[in-house]
Design a protein around this motif. Sequence first.
Motif, PDB file in Angstrom:
ATOM      1  N   GLN A 421       0.844  -1.202   0.000  1.00  0.00           N
ATOM      2  CA  GLN A 421       0.000   0.000   0.000  1.00  0.00           C
ATOM      3  C   GLN A 421       0.879   1.251   0.000  1.00  0.00           C
ATOM      4  O   GLN A 421       0.589   2.238  -0.690  1.00  0.00           O
ATOM      5  CB  GLN A 421      -0.898  -0.025   1.236  1.00  0.00           C
ATOM      6  CG  GLN A 421      -1.894   1.101   1.315  1.00  0.00           C
ATOM      7  CD  GLN A 421      -2.747   1.026   2.579  1.00  0.00           C
ATOM      8  OE1 GLN A 421      -2.516   0.182   3.448  1.00  0.00           O
ATOM      9  NE2 GLN A 421      -3.723   1.899   2.686  1.00  0.00           N
ATOM     10  N   ALA A 422       1.995   1.206   0.760  1.00  0.00           N
ATOM     11  CA  ALA A 422       2.895   2.364   0.838  1.00  0.00           C
ATOM     12  C   ALA A 422       3.535   2.654  -0.515  1.00  0.00           C
ATOM     13  O   ALA A 422       3.759   3.816  -0.877  1.00  0.00           O
ATOM     14  CB  ALA A 422       3.967   2.116   1.893  1.00  0.00           C
ATOM     15  N   ILE A 423       3.840   1.597  -1.262  1.00  0.00           N
ATOM     16  CA  ILE A 423       4.404   1.805  -2.607  1.00  0.00           C
ATOM     17  C   ILE A 423       3.348   2.446  -3.507  1.00  0.00           C
ATOM     18  O   ILE A 423       3.627   3.374  -4.268  1.00  0.00           O
ATOM     19  CB  ILE A 423       4.897   0.467  -3.190  1.00  0.00           C
ATOM     20  CG1 ILE A 423       6.093  -0.029  -2.375  1.00  0.00           C
ATOM     21  CG2 ILE A 423       5.278   0.617  -4.660  1.00  0.00           C
ATOM     22  CD1 ILE A 423       6.475  -1.464  -2.676  1.00  0.00           C
ATOM     23  N   ARG A 424       2.119   1.966  -3.388  1.00  0.00           N
ATOM     24  CA  ARG A 424       1.059   2.530  -4.240  1.00  0.00           C
ATOM     25  C   ARG A 424       0.735   3.973  -3.886  1.00  0.00           C
ATOM     26  O   ARG A 424       0.097   4.673  -4.672  1.00  0.00           O
ATOM     27  CB  ARG A 424      -0.190   1.635  -4.187  1.00  0.00           C
ATOM     28  CG  ARG A 424      -0.010   0.341  -4.968  1.00  0.00           C
ATOM     29  CD  ARG A 424      -1.311  -0.424  -5.129  1.00  0.00           C
ATOM     30  NE  ARG A 424      -1.703  -1.135  -3.923  1.00  0.00           N
ATOM     31  CZ  ARG A 424      -1.340  -2.383  -3.628  1.00  0.00           C
ATOM     32  NH1 ARG A 424      -0.589  -3.077  -4.462  1.00  0.00           N
ATOM     33  NH2 ARG A 424      -1.744  -2.965  -2.519  1.00  0.00           N
ATOM     34  N   ASN A 425       1.162   4.463  -2.703  1.00  0.00           N
ATOM     35  CA  ASN A 425       0.986   5.884  -2.394  1.00  0.00           C
ATOM     36  C   ASN A 425       1.565   6.778  -3.485  1.00  0.00           C
ATOM     37  O   ASN A 425       1.141   7.908  -3.672  1.00  0.00           O
ATOM     38  CB  ASN A 425       1.696   6.243  -1.082  1.00  0.00           C
ATOM     39  CG  ASN A 425       0.972   5.721   0.148  1.00  0.00           C
ATOM     40  OD1 ASN A 425      -0.236   5.515   0.118  1.00  0.00           O
ATOM     41  ND2 ASN A 425       1.718   5.510   1.218  1.00  0.00           N
ATOM     42  N   TYR A 426       2.586   6.254  -4.167  1.00  0.00           N
ATOM     43  CA  TYR A 426       3.286   7.065  -5.178  1.00  0.00           C
ATOM     44  C   TYR A 426       2.819   6.754  -6.594  1.00  0.00           C
ATOM     45  O   TYR A 426       3.353   7.307  -7.550  1.00  0.00           O
ATOM     46  CB  TYR A 426       4.803   6.853  -5.045  1.00  0.00           C
ATOM     47  CG  TYR A 426       5.312   7.439  -3.745  1.00  0.00           C
ATOM     48  CD1 TYR A 426       5.750   8.749  -3.686  1.00  0.00           C
ATOM     49  CD2 TYR A 426       5.293   6.700  -2.564  1.00  0.00           C
ATOM     50  CE1 TYR A 426       6.174   9.306  -2.493  1.00  0.00           C
ATOM     51  CE2 TYR A 426       5.712   7.244  -1.362  1.00  0.00           C
ATOM     52  CZ  TYR A 426       6.156   8.546  -1.331  1.00  0.00           C
ATOM     53  OH  TYR A 426       6.574   9.103  -0.141  1.00  0.00           O
ATOM     54  N   ASP A 427       1.859   5.831  -6.742  1.00  0.00           N
ATOM     55  CA  ASP A 427       1.350   5.484  -8.064  1.00  0.00           C
ATOM     56  C   ASP A 427       2.513   5.253  -9.027  1.00  0.00           C
ATOM     57  O   ASP A 427       2.564   5.846 -10.109  1.00  0.00           O
ATOM     58  CB  ASP A 427       0.453   6.635  -8.572  1.00  0.00           C
ATOM     59  CG  ASP A 427      -0.301   6.281  -9.838  1.00  0.00           C
ATOM     60  OD1 ASP A 427      -0.289   5.103 -10.229  1.00  0.00           O
ATOM     61  OD2 ASP A 427      -0.893   7.207 -10.447  1.00  0.00           O
ATOM     62  N   PRO A 428       3.481   4.424  -8.633  1.00  0.00           N
ATOM     63  CA  PRO A 428       4.698   4.358  -9.451  1.00  0.00           C
ATOM     64  C   PRO A 428       4.432   3.815 -10.847  1.00  0.00           C
ATOM     65  O   PRO A 428       3.661   2.872 -11.024  1.00  0.00           O
ATOM     66  CB  PRO A 428       5.601   3.402  -8.663  1.00  0.00           C
ATOM     67  CG  PRO A 428       4.691   2.611  -7.811  1.00  0.00           C
ATOM     68  CD  PRO A 428       3.536   3.493  -7.480  1.00  0.00           C
ATOM     69  N   CYS A 429       5.045   4.437 -11.803  1.00  0.00           N
ATOM     70  CA  CYS A 429       4.895   4.043 -13.205  1.00  0.00           C
ATOM     71  C   CYS A 429       6.209   3.408 -13.611  1.00  0.00           C
ATOM     72  O   CYS A 429       7.150   4.082 -14.001  1.00  0.00           O
ATOM     73  CB  CYS A 429       4.571   5.251 -14.060  1.00  0.00           C
ATOM     74  SG  CYS A 429       4.144   4.784 -15.735  1.00  0.00           S
ATOM     75  N   ILE A 430       6.272   2.104 -13.468  1.00  0.00           N
ATOM     76  CA  ILE A 430       7.542   1.408 -13.647  1.00  0.00           C
ATOM     77  C   ILE A 430       7.944   1.365 -15.107  1.00  0.00           C
ATOM     78  O   ILE A 430       9.121   1.411 -15.445  1.00  0.00           O
ATOM     79  CB  ILE A 430       7.438   0.005 -13.020  1.00  0.00           C
ATOM     80  CG1 ILE A 430       7.393   0.166 -11.489  1.00  0.00           C
ATOM     81  CG2 ILE A 430       8.595  -0.888 -13.439  1.00  0.00           C
ATOM     82  CD1 ILE A 430       7.046  -1.085 -10.737  1.00  0.00           C
ATOM     83  N   SER A 431       6.966   1.309 -16.002  1.00  0.00           N
ATOM     84  CA  SER A 431       7.334   1.293 -17.416  1.00  0.00           C
ATOM     85  C   SER A 431       7.959   2.622 -17.821  1.00  0.00           C
ATOM     86  O   SER A 431       8.792   2.679 -18.718  1.00  0.00           O
ATOM     87  CB  SER A 431       6.139   0.947 -18.296  1.00  0.00           C
ATOM     88  OG  SER A 431       5.040   1.734 -17.979  1.00  0.00           O
ATOM     89  N   CYS A 432       7.576   3.725 -17.156  1.00  0.00           N
ATOM     90  CA  CYS A 432       8.256   5.000 -17.394  1.00  0.00           C
ATOM     91  C   CYS A 432       9.683   4.957 -16.856  1.00  0.00           C
ATOM     92  O   CYS A 432      10.609   5.471 -17.464  1.00  0.00           O
ATOM     93  CB  CYS A 432       7.551   6.137 -16.663  1.00  0.00           C
ATOM     94  SG  CYS A 432       6.041   6.683 -17.419  1.00  0.00           S
ATOM     95  N   ALA A 433       9.845   4.361 -15.699  1.00  0.00           N
ATOM     96  CA  ALA A 433      11.118   4.474 -14.989  1.00  0.00           C
ATOM     97  C   ALA A 433      12.217   3.643 -15.615  1.00  0.00           C
ATOM     98  O   ALA A 433      13.382   3.793 -15.265  1.00  0.00           O
ATOM     99  CB  ALA A 433      10.933   4.051 -13.531  1.00  0.00           C
ATOM    100  N   THR A 434      11.891   2.760 -16.534  1.00  0.00           N
ATOM    101  CA  THR A 434      12.911   1.865 -17.069  1.00  0.00           C
ATOM    102  C   THR A 434      13.259   2.144 -18.519  1.00  0.00           C
ATOM    103  O   THR A 434      13.863   1.329 -19.180  1.00  0.00           O
ATOM    104  CB  THR A 434      12.456   0.401 -16.982  1.00  0.00           C
ATOM    105  OG1 THR A 434      11.217   0.283 -17.657  1.00  0.00           O
ATOM    106  CG2 THR A 434      12.328  -0.044 -15.560  1.00  0.00           C
ATOM    107  N   HIS A 435      12.901   3.284 -19.001  1.00  0.00           N
ATOM    108  CA  HIS A 435      13.117   3.497 -20.433  1.00  0.00           C
ATOM    109  C   HIS A 435      14.523   3.964 -20.741  1.00  0.00           C
ATOM    110  O   HIS A 435      14.894   4.112 -21.869  1.00  0.00           O
ATOM    111  CB  HIS A 435      12.124   4.515 -20.962  1.00  0.00           C
ATOM    112  CG  HIS A 435      12.399   5.886 -20.473  1.00  0.00           C
ATOM    113  ND1 HIS A 435      11.920   6.327 -19.277  1.00  0.00           N
ATOM    114  CD2 HIS A 435      13.155   6.872 -20.983  1.00  0.00           C
ATOM    115  CE1 HIS A 435      12.368   7.551 -19.077  1.00  0.00           C
ATOM    116  NE2 HIS A 435      13.117   7.900 -20.082  1.00  0.00           N
ATOM    117  N   PHE A 436      15.314   4.205 -19.735  1.00  0.00           N
ATOM    118  CA  PHE A 436      16.524   4.970 -19.985  1.00  0.00           C
ATOM    119  C   PHE A 436      17.797   4.370 -19.440  1.00  0.00           C
ATOM    120  O   PHE A 436      18.838   4.986 -19.464  1.00  0.00           O
ATOM    121  CB  PHE A 436      16.345   6.387 -19.441  1.00  0.00           C
ATOM    122  CG  PHE A 436      16.023   6.457 -17.978  1.00  0.00           C
ATOM    123  CD1 PHE A 436      16.438   7.531 -17.232  1.00  0.00           C
ATOM    124  CD2 PHE A 436      15.321   5.460 -17.364  1.00  0.00           C
ATOM    125  CE1 PHE A 436      16.131   7.596 -15.895  1.00  0.00           C
ATOM    126  CE2 PHE A 436      15.016   5.529 -16.035  1.00  0.00           C
ATOM    127  CZ  PHE A 436      15.417   6.605 -15.291  1.00  0.00           C
TER     128      PHE A 436
END
Lengths: 445, 152
Positions: A421-436
């Motif tokens: 739940q704590a991770i979802r607080n940030y609505d992380p967009c992992i596909s964005c974070a790995t493009h680079f």
Amino acid sequence: MQKELSVKTGIKSRTIQVDYLARVEGEGALYIDVNDGTVDDVKLKIFEPPRFFEAFLKGRDHAEAPDITARICGICPVAYMMSAVHAMEAALDIEVSDTVRSLRRLLYCGEWIESHVLHIYMLHAPDFFGFADAIRMAAGHKAAVERGLRMKKAGNELVRVLGGREIHPINVRVGGFYRLPEKNELAALLDEFRWARDAAAETVHWTAGFEFPELSRDYEFVALAHDEEYPMNEGRLASNRGLDIAVDDYEAHFEERHVEYTNALHSVRTPGETAYCVGPLARFNLARDKLSAATRELVDDTGFDRVIVNPFESIVVRAIEVFYAFDEAIRLIESYEAAYDPQCTPYAEAGRRAGVGMAATEAPRGLLYHRYELDAEGRIRVAKIVPPTSQNQKTIEDDLYDLVAANIELPQDDLTWRCEQAIRNYDPCISCATHFLKLHVRDVR
Amino acid sequence: MSADTGIVGVGNAMRGDDAAGLVLIERLAGRAPDARLYRSDGEVSGLIDCFGRHDSVVIVDAARGDLPAGSVIRIDALRERLDTEGLRSSTHAFGLGEAVELARALGALPGRLEVFAIVGRCFDLGADLTPPVAAAVDEVGERIADEFIRRP
């Protein structure tokens, strides 16, 4: 969701392991080691394959950047388009019209609505009711889920009308838009948007009534700061610890680091290599005085007119931003229709020349930085993109350290759930974070 | 039958075999005068809205699975639950499987809902359809045309 949980020895020493994080965008995992009541290690691993967009952009014409970068993410394509066009316009010294400026803000409202409503209703709210997902939540909260779906559809419709289609818009270009809406095209949305603004107010009250786990930390919040507007497209970069810089100076104050266990880079503040927080909490805490009068009244009514340092309350802040986005969209549409000019030029022409341009805009999840270097023909020589999830990744891990340390006595399943739940607080967009990620391949033959 | 039929291709045009549903919709364009064709990335509110517009809905999507690439799995979604993982070949946070199951929970499914899942092999960015998936798209297109579309 697949989970493998293992307890090392007793409640004071254990491993929390979630091999596939559910209800986040993309593929990630979480590993936490606790020894003798002390949190030894927290790793948020992102193992979605890197997508090489920065390399892919090299040699492409500058005009292609908005459409190519929009493909980094299906949830926030408008953010990528906006940071790309602003950076290109900075490189080529292009000034856009007031109409284009307003319509870009309107398009961004559509994306905030789409992204935030999806996260609030489908991905995050189930946590607060103890449901594994929105499907199970729908049985007991049918009216709420239907409200969320209808609000999201309203956001989709705005992006479709202005962007050309709901996902991966095609109407955005460097200098403006390919086509401006005709008279009454946007006005047709107004009735539904007025309903949706009321529904967003209900959403704020609904989420404000949730029970929030206790956690508060001393964050450095970073967001765009604009003299008159709640931040979206423009402004300086500011923080609650005195940062006040032009976006052009971003790379002198922030640095990306490769971390061995994850495919995403961690972004930190320099020189101290400290974590910082971007996104709804940062925007709200730094700029809530710039919200519209109706939004500020709603914030007051719900008791949230304060600096929010419990990340679990971010769901309320997202709901407040949804209300603001509908309110702002209604204002922008009414202004556009009142001043409608069929002769208005949809875009400013871009010349071709060498240049360097930087821009940051406020994606739903937070600050999205782009920098491009162009050659004399306007082709991209260098591209750098720093998405919000890589900027929040260290903060998420720091939250988890404190959360686990404070809840060490919880049963394993409950603590694991709380961590997810704590991770979802940030609505992380992992596909964005790995493009680079830059891959360094070592030949061991 | 056809006048109340919606045919939905789900996928991402830039991720190899994930484009199967979208390619199928391109191939049906002009051949389905009485059906409405939709292109979707699996977005939940759009799909559930589509379910409310038609008595009969046909969905074509790519899937991951242990079967050989190009295998076609047909699911009567009113009778069977959808696998929410296998039908999430790209990185949609809330995919086709979840959208159908959410509609079921809300009582918002159409009178008939058929899903054709084409097992893909390559979901790389910028890749084309692999040959077995391209062949499966042709085959499924013919089956849908025969069964759900009144030919012009």
